[in-house]
Design an enzyme around this catalytic site. Structure first.
Site, PDB file in Angstrom:
ATOM      1  N   HIS A   1       0.862  -1.195  -0.025  1.00 43.00           N
ATOM      2  CA  HIS A   1      -0.251   0.204   0.130  1.00 43.00           C
ATOM      3  C   HIS A   1       0.950   1.239   0.110  1.00 43.00           C
ATOM      4  O   HIS A   1       1.950   1.271   0.608  1.00 43.00           O
ATOM      5  CB  HIS A   1      -0.802   0.080   1.272  1.00 43.00           C
ATOM      6  CG  HIS A   1      -0.191  -0.093   2.487  1.00 43.00           C
ATOM      7  ND1 HIS A   1       0.277  -1.392   2.872  1.00 43.00           N
ATOM      8  CD2 HIS A   1       0.032   0.661   3.526  1.00 43.00           C
ATOM      9  CE1 HIS A   1       0.634  -1.466   4.185  1.00 43.00           C
ATOM     10  NE2 HIS A   1       0.665  -0.051   4.507  1.00 43.00           N
TER      11      HIS A   1
ATOM     12  N   HIS B   1       0.697   5.299   1.277  1.00 45.99           N
ATOM     13  CA  HIS B   1       0.206   6.048   1.873  1.00 45.99           C
ATOM     14  C   HIS B   1       0.053   7.714   1.135  1.00 45.99           C
ATOM     15  O   HIS B   1       1.386   7.970   0.894  1.00 45.99           O
ATOM     16  CB  HIS B   1       0.837   6.688   3.412  1.00 45.99           C
ATOM     17  CG  HIS B   1       0.899   5.400   4.412  1.00 45.99           C
ATOM     18  ND1 HIS B   1      -0.210   5.165   5.260  1.00 45.99           N
ATOM     19  CD2 HIS B   1       1.356   4.159   4.332  1.00 45.99           C
ATOM     20  CE1 HIS B   1       0.461   4.425   5.947  1.00 45.99           C
ATOM     21  NE2 HIS B   1       1.078   3.361   5.267  1.00 45.99           N
TER      22      HIS B   1
HETATM   23  P1  5GP Z   1       1.847   0.374   7.354  1.00 47.15           P
HETATM   24  O1  5GP Z   1       1.657  -1.067   7.214  1.00 47.15           O
HETATM   25  O2  5GP Z   1       2.402   1.087   6.084  1.00 47.15           O
HETATM   26  O3  5GP Z   1       2.756   0.563   8.735  1.00 47.15           O
HETATM   27  O4  5GP Z   1       0.523   1.053   7.868  1.00 47.15           O
HETATM   28  C1  5GP Z   1      -0.737   0.458   7.555  1.00 47.15           C
HETATM   29  C2  5GP Z   1      -1.621   1.465   7.700  1.00 47.15           C
HETATM   30  O5  5GP Z   1      -2.910   0.664   7.515  1.00 47.15           O
HETATM   31  C3  5GP Z   1      -1.828   2.174   9.120  1.00 47.15           C
HETATM   32  O6  5GP Z   1      -1.711   3.455   8.811  1.00 47.15           O
HETATM   33  C4  5GP Z   1      -3.105   1.908   9.596  1.00 47.15           C
HETATM   34  O7  5GP Z   1      -3.772   3.065  10.261  1.00 47.15           O
HETATM   35  C5  5GP Z   1      -3.848   1.402   8.283  1.00 47.15           C
HETATM   36  N1  5GP Z   1      -4.764   0.424   8.775  1.00 47.15           N
HETATM   37  C6  5GP Z   1      -4.844  -0.649   9.215  1.00 47.15           C
HETATM   38  N2  5GP Z   1      -5.984  -1.460   9.430  1.00 47.15           N
HETATM   39  C7  5GP Z   1      -6.733  -0.723   8.858  1.00 47.15           C
HETATM   40  C8  5GP Z   1      -8.359  -0.711   8.577  1.00 47.15           C
HETATM   41  O8  5GP Z   1      -8.860  -1.904   9.058  1.00 47.15           O
HETATM   42  N3  5GP Z   1      -8.930   0.151   7.834  1.00 47.15           N
HETATM   43  C9  5GP Z   1      -8.224   1.241   7.336  1.00 47.15           C
HETATM   44  N4  5GP Z   1      -9.083   2.157   6.779  1.00 47.15           N
HETATM   45  N5  5GP Z   1      -6.906   1.368   7.661  1.00 47.15           N
HETATM   46  C10 5GP Z   1      -6.346   0.423   8.358  1.00 47.15           C
END
Ligand code: 5GP
Length: 132
Positions: free
Chosen positions: A93, A95
């Site tokens: 993903h 951001h």
């Molecule tokens: P990373 O893997 O890049 O560290 O961050 C994962 C991102 O996914 C985080 O910013 C977190 O807030 C978001 N996230 C995790 N679970 C969910 C979810 O169930 N719904 C949404 N909309 N975002 C999520």
């Protein structure tokens, strides 16, 4: 086991959806670091972004660009930043972080409170401005 993001794509877990096409999907981050913090994902589940095929990675970037332009147009940003970390959710993903002023702290983990009604409003504003 399907990732939480695959469940979101299938509608098994709710989200504030922004846009989708055949291959990509976009929705608000549930723990935003700025209003309109958006995630963009490929529908095909791959953990590490740099394990995506060249074609899929390029498509993800192109799709993200369209979403970012929608964010800029609808939210009055000075630009939209892009961060890739991927340590929490094993589904590639990007951001997209709306930047509203110079010097705005842009760092994952700096969660800001956004009400449910404002999240709905932001998703609708961005979604209406996105041109796929
Ligand atoms: P990373 O893997 O890049 O560290 O961050 C994962 C991102 O996914 C985080 O910013 C977190 O807030 C978001 N996230 C995790 N679970 C969910 C979810 O169930 N719904 C949404 N909309 N975002 C999520």
């Amino acid at each position: 086991m399907a990732s939480i993001f695959s469940k979101i794509i299938k509608g098994e877990i709710p989200c504030y959806k922004i846009a989708e096409n055949e291959d990509y999907f976009s929705f608000l981050d549930i723990n935003p670091i700025a209003e309109g913090h958006t995630l963009v994902i490929p529908k095909k589940e791959t953990d590490y972004i740099f394990d995506l095929s060249d074609e899929s990675l390029q498509g993800l970037i192109s799709f993200s660009k369209r979403i970012a332009k929608g964010i800029d147009q609808s939210l009055g940003t000075i630009r939209t930043g892009i961060i890739v970390e991927g340590l929490e959710v094993p589904h590639a993903h990007i951001h997209l972080i709306p930047i509203y002023f110079e010097g705005q702290p842009v760092s994952l983990g700096r969660k800001t409170d956004v009400s449910e009604s404002r999240m709905k409003e932001l998703a609708s504003l961005i979604s209406n401005a996105v041109e796929l």
